[in-house]
Structure formats: structure tokens, C-alpha cells
Design a protein around this motif. Structure first.
Motif, short mmCIF file in Angstrom:
data_model
loop_
_atom_site.label_atom_id
_atom_site.label_comp_id
_atom_site.label_asym_id
_atom_site.label_seq_id
_atom_site.Cartn_x
_atom_site.Cartn_y
_atom_site.Cartn_z
N ILE A 1 0.81 -1.21 -0.07
CA ILE A 1 -0.03 0.05 0.01
C ILE A 1 0.76 1.10 0.11
CG2 ILE A 1 -1.51 1.40 1.35
CD1 ILE A 1 -3.14 -1.06 1.89
N PRO A 2 1.67 1.32 0.89
CA PRO A 2 2.71 2.60 0.72
C PRO A 2 3.22 2.95 -0.57
CG PRO A 2 3.70 0.87 2.31
CD PRO A 2 2.47 0.52 2.01
N PHE A 3 3.87 1.86 -1.19
CA PHE A 3 4.14 1.83 -2.47
C PHE A 3 3.39 2.66 -3.46
CE2 PHE A 3 7.50 -1.31 -0.81
CZ PHE A 3 8.78 -0.48 -1.23
N VAL A 4 2.23 2.20 -3.38
CA VAL A 4 1.20 2.89 -4.31
C VAL A 4 0.92 4.23 -3.95
CG1 VAL A 4 -1.26 2.46 -4.97
CG2 VAL A 4 0.07 0.52 -4.79
N LEU A 5 0.74 4.54 -2.74
CA LEU A 5 0.53 5.92 -2.33
C LEU A 5 1.75 6.87 -2.47
CD1 LEU A 5 -0.61 5.06 1.44
CD2 LEU A 5 -2.11 5.82 -0.75
N PHE A 6 2.94 6.36 -2.51
CA PHE A 6 4.06 7.14 -2.65
C PHE A 6 4.33 7.37 -4.28
CE2 PHE A 6 8.64 8.07 -3.43
CZ PHE A 6 8.88 8.75 -2.67
N PHE A 7 4.22 6.47 -5.05
CA PHE A 7 4.42 6.70 -6.45
C PHE A 7 3.06 7.35 -7.15
CE2 PHE A 7 7.74 3.78 -5.71
CZ PHE A 7 8.64 4.28 -6.28
N GLU A 8 1.91 7.23 -6.52
CA GLU A 8 0.56 8.06 -7.09
C GLU A 8 1.07 9.50 -6.62
OE1 GLU A 8 -1.79 7.54 -8.71
OE2 GLU A 8 -1.90 5.48 -8.99
N GLY A 9 1.63 9.84 -5.56
CA GLY A 9 1.96 11.19 -5.17
C GLY A 9 3.04 11.81 -5.82
N LEU A 10 3.76 10.86 -6.11
CA LEU A 10 5.01 11.49 -6.85
C LEU A 10 4.79 11.81 -8.38
CD1 LEU A 10 8.20 11.62 -6.83
CD2 LEU A 10 8.54 9.39 -7.58
N LYS A 11 3.48 11.35 -9.01
CA LYS A 11 3.22 11.66 -10.33
C LYS A 11 2.78 13.35 -10.27
CE LYS A 11 -0.11 9.57 -11.93
NZ LYS A 11 -1.51 8.78 -12.14
N ILE A 12 2.20 13.97 -8.99
CA ILE A 12 1.84 15.20 -9.19
C ILE A 12 2.65 16.34 -8.20
CG2 ILE A 12 -0.42 14.64 -9.63
CD1 ILE A 12 -1.32 14.40 -6.92
N VAL A 13 3.86 15.64 -7.75
CA VAL A 13 4.78 16.63 -6.75
C VAL A 13 6.07 16.45 -7.42
CG1 VAL A 13 3.36 16.47 -4.83
CG2 VAL A 13 5.01 14.89 -4.88
N SER A 14 6.92 17.21 -7.11
CA SER A 14 8.43 17.16 -7.37
C SER A 14 9.06 16.15 -6.55
CB SER A 14 9.11 18.48 -7.22
OG SER A 14 9.40 18.72 -5.99
N ALA A 15 10.04 15.54 -7.23
CA ALA A 15 10.97 14.39 -6.49
C ALA A 15 11.72 15.11 -5.14
CB ALA A 15 11.85 13.85 -7.39
N VAL A 16 11.96 16.39 -5.22
CA VAL A 16 12.63 16.94 -4.17
C VAL A 16 11.58 17.06 -3.12
CG1 VAL A 16 13.44 19.12 -3.28
CG2 VAL A 16 14.20 18.13 -5.35
N ASP A 17 10.28 17.62 -3.48
CA ASP A 17 9.45 17.61 -2.33
C ASP A 17 8.96 16.27 -1.69
OD1 ASP A 17 9.26 20.42 -2.37
OD2 ASP A 17 7.35 20.32 -3.67
N ALA A 18 8.94 15.23 -2.46
CA ALA A 18 8.62 13.93 -2.14
C ALA A 18 9.76 13.48 -1.21
CB ALA A 18 8.56 13.04 -3.36
#
Length: 208
Positions: free
Chosen positions: A54-71
């Protein structure tokens, strides 16, 4: 276009699961695996849910819409939540130097990232949720390692997590996306597979 985050994680985590399974192919490891108790299996399943899927899905879904630096900055707060949980659940204590170091790093992250409201950005919120789940996983792993070999715990995290990811893809009718992948999309994932394999093995051995 890029790979769907769920499909990407199935390939990546599935590759790690295969590598860890190959590492377990020995008489002693297989014996340890087959002798796991119901309680140990339940812990491995829980780790697979809150750590390997689950956290992998959440993380990479979030990474689609924020910068790698912010993530990365949000993810770097993982140590804070893990420490708080370790104190509250495991009864661990921090010395003054550890506390000072944590405070300095936390302030640095806040200074760089800012306090722009996690809830105001859905991508940041997804990554924050993933970070909290991984923090919780660290605590459960620490408890599980008391009576389970670290290689089996790492194996359980990735294998069980991979099956959960596949189940999610099945429910979302996304397995068809595998047929649309090109070699150019799949080959770069191999680097992630190697790095994640090394990360999981070394982290769990250290926690042991």
C-alpha cells in the motif's frame, strides 16, 4: 507515456520478491519458513500490507503530481515518526545527542520544504501517508525480528506485498496494462529492483 505507478510497483517489488526467494533456497531457510507459527505469519502479512504494498502505491501516485525534491523531503520525516512510535510502543529511549540531531534535521526539512499545509496538496498527503505506514512497518518489523530471521521477514514483506499489489491491479482492471509495456519501459526498472533488494536486506539485518 510512463508506466502506471501500480504496474511499476508490481514489476519492481515482484523482481525483488524473486531475488529474495532465490536467496532463501537452502535447506535451513526452507525449514525455518515451513516452521513459522500462525502469529509469525500474521506479522509477515501485516508487514506485507503496511510496508510492501500500500505505501508504495501511495508514494508513487503522489510522486506523479509533486516534485521528486518535495517527495524526498516528506519521506525524510520518516525517522521522526519511527522514533515517536519506538518510544511509545517499544519503550525505547533517546539520548540528548539523538534528540538534538533529530531536531536539527526536522528544522532543516521544514525550512527547505516549508509549512505549506500537507492537506493543501493531495500528492504531498499521499506521500505523507506512505511515510507514516513505513514508520509503522519499522516498529512491526522490529517486533517480528525478535523470533524470525531477517531474511524471512524481508522475503515476506516483498512476496506478500507483491501478491497484494497484483490483487489491487486485478480489482482495478489494470493487469491489461502489462501487455502495453515496451522493453524501453521495463529495462530501467531493473536498477530499482537491485537497489530495493539491497535496501531491504541491509535495513532488516541492521534492525535485527
Amino acid at each position: 507515456g510512463g508506466i502506471d505507478p501500480l504496474i511499476f510497483n508490481i514489476i519492481k517489488n515482484g523482481g525483488v520478491a524473486i531475488i529474495l526467494s532465490l536467496l532463501l533456497i537452502s535447506k535451513s531457510n526452507l525449514k525455518s519458513l515451513t516452521s513459522l507459527t500462525h502469529s509469525q505469519w500474521m506479522k509477515l502479512i501485516f508487514i506485507g500490507i503496511i510496508g510492501g504494498s500500500i505505501p508504495f502505491v501511495l508514494f508513487f501516485e503522489g510522486l506523479k503530481i509533486v516534485s521528486a525534491v518535495d517527495a524526498n523531503l516528506v519521506h525524510k520525516s520518516l525517522f521522526i515518526w519511527t522514533s515517536l512510535m519506538a518510544i511509545g510502543i517499544l519503550g525505547e529511549k533517546l539520548n540528548i545527542w539523538q534528540i538534538a540531531g533529530y531536531v536539527i534535521i526536522a528544522i532543516g526539512n521544514i525550512f527547505i520544504f516549508g509549512l505549506s499545509g500537507i492537506g493543501s496538496n493531495p500528492g504531498i498527503l499521499l506521500i505523507f501517508m506512505a511515510t507514516l505506514l513505513w514508520s509503522m512497518e519499522n516498529i512491526i518489523v522490529k517486533i517480528t525480528l525478535a523470533d524470525t530471521d531477517y531474511k524471512i521477514v524481508a522475503w515476506g514483506r516483498m512476496v506478500i506485498g507483491s501478491f497484494i499489489l497484483i490483487a489491487i491491479a486485478l480489482m482495478q482492471n489494470k493487469l491489461i496494462l502489462f501487455t502495453r509495456l515496451s522493453p524501453a519501459q521495463i529495462i530501467p526498472v531493473f536498477t530499482s529492483i537491485i537497489l530495493l533488494s539491497l535496501y531491504v536486506i541491509t535495513l532488516f539485518k541492521a534492525l535485527k
